[in-house]
Design an enzyme around this catalytic site. Sequence first.
Site, PDB file in Angstrom:
ATOM      1  N   SER A 136       0.859  -1.189   0.000  1.00 22.55           N
ATOM      2  CA  SER A 136       0.000   0.000   0.000  1.00 22.55           C
ATOM      3  C   SER A 136       0.888   1.229   0.000  1.00 22.55           C
ATOM      4  O   SER A 136       2.125   1.131   0.011  1.00 22.55           O
ATOM      5  CB  SER A 136      -0.903   0.006   1.236  1.00 22.55           C
ATOM      6  OG  SER A 136      -0.120   0.180   2.404  1.00 22.55           O
ATOM      7  N   LYS A 137       0.259   2.401   0.027  1.00 20.89           N
ATOM      8  CA  LYS A 137       1.021   3.653  -0.039  1.00 20.89           C
ATOM      9  C   LYS A 137       1.988   3.825   1.137  1.00 20.89           C
ATOM     10  O   LYS A 137       2.957   4.556   1.036  1.00 20.89           O
ATOM     11  CB  LYS A 137       0.049   4.839  -0.106  1.00 20.89           C
ATOM     12  CG  LYS A 137      -0.625   4.950  -1.464  1.00 20.89           C
ATOM     13  CD  LYS A 137      -1.552   6.139  -1.532  1.00 20.89           C
ATOM     14  CE  LYS A 137      -2.209   6.215  -2.909  1.00 20.89           C
ATOM     15  NZ  LYS A 137      -3.203   7.283  -2.979  1.00 20.89           N
ATOM     16  N   ARG A 138       1.694   3.138   2.248  1.00 20.52           N
ATOM     17  CA  ARG A 138       2.604   3.290   3.401  1.00 20.52           C
ATOM     18  C   ARG A 138       3.980   2.687   3.108  1.00 20.52           C
ATOM     19  O   ARG A 138       4.956   2.969   3.793  1.00 20.52           O
ATOM     20  CB  ARG A 138       1.998   2.655   4.656  1.00 20.52           C
ATOM     21  CG  ARG A 138       1.967   1.148   4.659  1.00 20.52           C
ATOM     22  CD  ARG A 138       1.531   0.579   6.013  1.00 20.52           C
ATOM     23  NE  ARG A 138       1.386  -0.851   5.924  1.00 20.52           N
ATOM     24  CZ  ARG A 138       0.309  -1.483   5.511  1.00 20.52           C
ATOM     25  NH1 ARG A 138      -0.746  -0.787   5.129  1.00 20.52           N
ATOM     26  NH2 ARG A 138       0.252  -2.802   5.461  1.00 20.52           N
ATOM     27  N   HIS A 139       4.050   1.831   2.072  1.00 20.58           N
ATOM     28  CA  HIS A 139       5.327   1.225   1.711  1.00 20.58           C
ATOM     29  C   HIS A 139       6.108   2.105   0.726  1.00 20.58           C
ATOM     30  O   HIS A 139       7.184   1.721   0.282  1.00 20.58           O
ATOM     31  CB  HIS A 139       5.103  -0.153   1.088  1.00 20.58           C
ATOM     32  CG  HIS A 139       4.514  -1.149   2.036  1.00 20.58           C
ATOM     33  ND1 HIS A 139       3.201  -1.567   1.960  1.00 20.58           N
ATOM     34  CD2 HIS A 139       5.049  -1.794   3.101  1.00 20.58           C
ATOM     35  CE1 HIS A 139       2.968  -2.445   2.920  1.00 20.58           C
ATOM     36  NE2 HIS A 139       4.062  -2.590   3.629  1.00 20.58           N
ATOM     37  N   GLY A 140       5.565   3.266   0.387  1.00 22.80           N
ATOM     38  CA  GLY A 140       6.217   4.148  -0.583  1.00 22.80           C
ATOM     39  C   GLY A 140       5.439   4.175  -1.880  1.00 22.80           C
ATOM     40  O   GLY A 140       4.233   3.951  -1.898  1.00 22.80           O
TER      41      GLY A 140
END
Length: 483
Positions: free
Chosen positions: A247-251
Amino acid sequence: MTNGTKPRLRFAPSPTGYLHVGGARTALFNWLYARKYGGEFLLRIEDTDKARSTDESTSAIFDGLEWLGLLWDNGVVYQGANLERHQADARKLLENGSAYRCFCTPAELEERRREAATGKEAFKYDRRCDRLSREEVERRVAAGEPYVVRFRVPEGSTEWDDMVHERIAFPNKDIEDFVILRSDGTPIYNLAVVSDDIAMGITIVMRGDDHISNTPKQILLYRALGAPLPTFAHLPMIHGLDGKKLSKRHGATAVGDYQHLGLVPGAMLNFLALLGWSPGGDREVMTVPEMIELFSVDGLQKKAAIFDPVKLDWMNGQHLSMIPIEELEPRVTPAIVAARLATEEELVARRDWYLRLLDLLRVRSRTIDDIVRQAKPYFLEDIEYDPTAVAKNWKDAAEARELLHATRDVLANVPEWKTEPLETALRSLAESRGISAGKVFQPLRVALTGLTVSPGIFEMLIQMGRELSLKRIDKAISALRGQ
């Protein structure tokens, strides 16, 4: 291939966001299969969610696929344009007894869900509208009562041989009579997908394994519509390094982000291919033709794939080093121009020199941005000195200045600006001073580039030329005088 027929595969994204890594990987595997077995790779935009679908997202999907080189065969199919066929298929299911009209209101269904939750039971539609008499149904329809169309799930189990997971079976008792057409006449996902896949002649449905729960419903729809079943392949999910769904939390998760981060499409494709597929052995770095040749469903894996950004950078470095320089040049040039190092006209005028520079710099680069960063000293009149490079190689300013003076003198007297005489001059200088050649090379490297890392010192001197090299050394001596 299936049944000896020409395989037809499709990628069917929803235009509610950009082309994400998971979608690009799914598109790639479909494309590889089609190219390997002489099939067709089709693109369908699933734009039935009018509230969330945007033209911008559709364009981003096209751009991402085109950048990767995953070009589709035939025209794009827009699901929203097929409403009449979706409705006709729903009518066919009503007529052949596979579906029925349900007049239960959302409020009534919500109440029953609450009752089930209170009794700690799983809610499942109780088919009460399926028990209405034909006359009652006709009366309600004539009266204008809103209704949805539900599919009547038969008894037994629904099974299929999955290309990735082998035999998968679902007991039908666990599947409630699901809605296929809303009260406004628009289709639910499962009906639209099956209707479109039948119309497009899709023989293999290859998608993420988050769709496994949809597959038994879709198989039941195929059978009720009297259509042959495609072969299903459910690909593993992609997780971040923490083991959680990407997801976006991984970049960055959108393919377009990586395009702008200085990656080349061949590297991105190579990296994506290894997310859930193994070509066998320890093989990792592959060109697109090699991926097509090696691709096989036998190499598809069941377990979740891990997205490692560090490995992606490494992979990009490998591809930067191996792609033809003529292919690299048009990808780097816009970045060089954007960084205001040179105009396109200037690069064309010095093309041979420019291509030699790219060949020199790509070896130590992992991204196009790395190449641009290393290229600055070859274009700019003035350079900045990296503080780390200064601290490491110009520790004693007076000593560094004196050594650079001596270095400048021997270089100024080199008869030919070629590798052999340059090397002889600098190694002789080191020998005369009783120091290693590296003690001469490193301060000179900082003087020429301002950096600690660069190509070999002699390659760099030749690429810069005599005039610029001596000018850089003079500037460094002046800078050290001011310290």
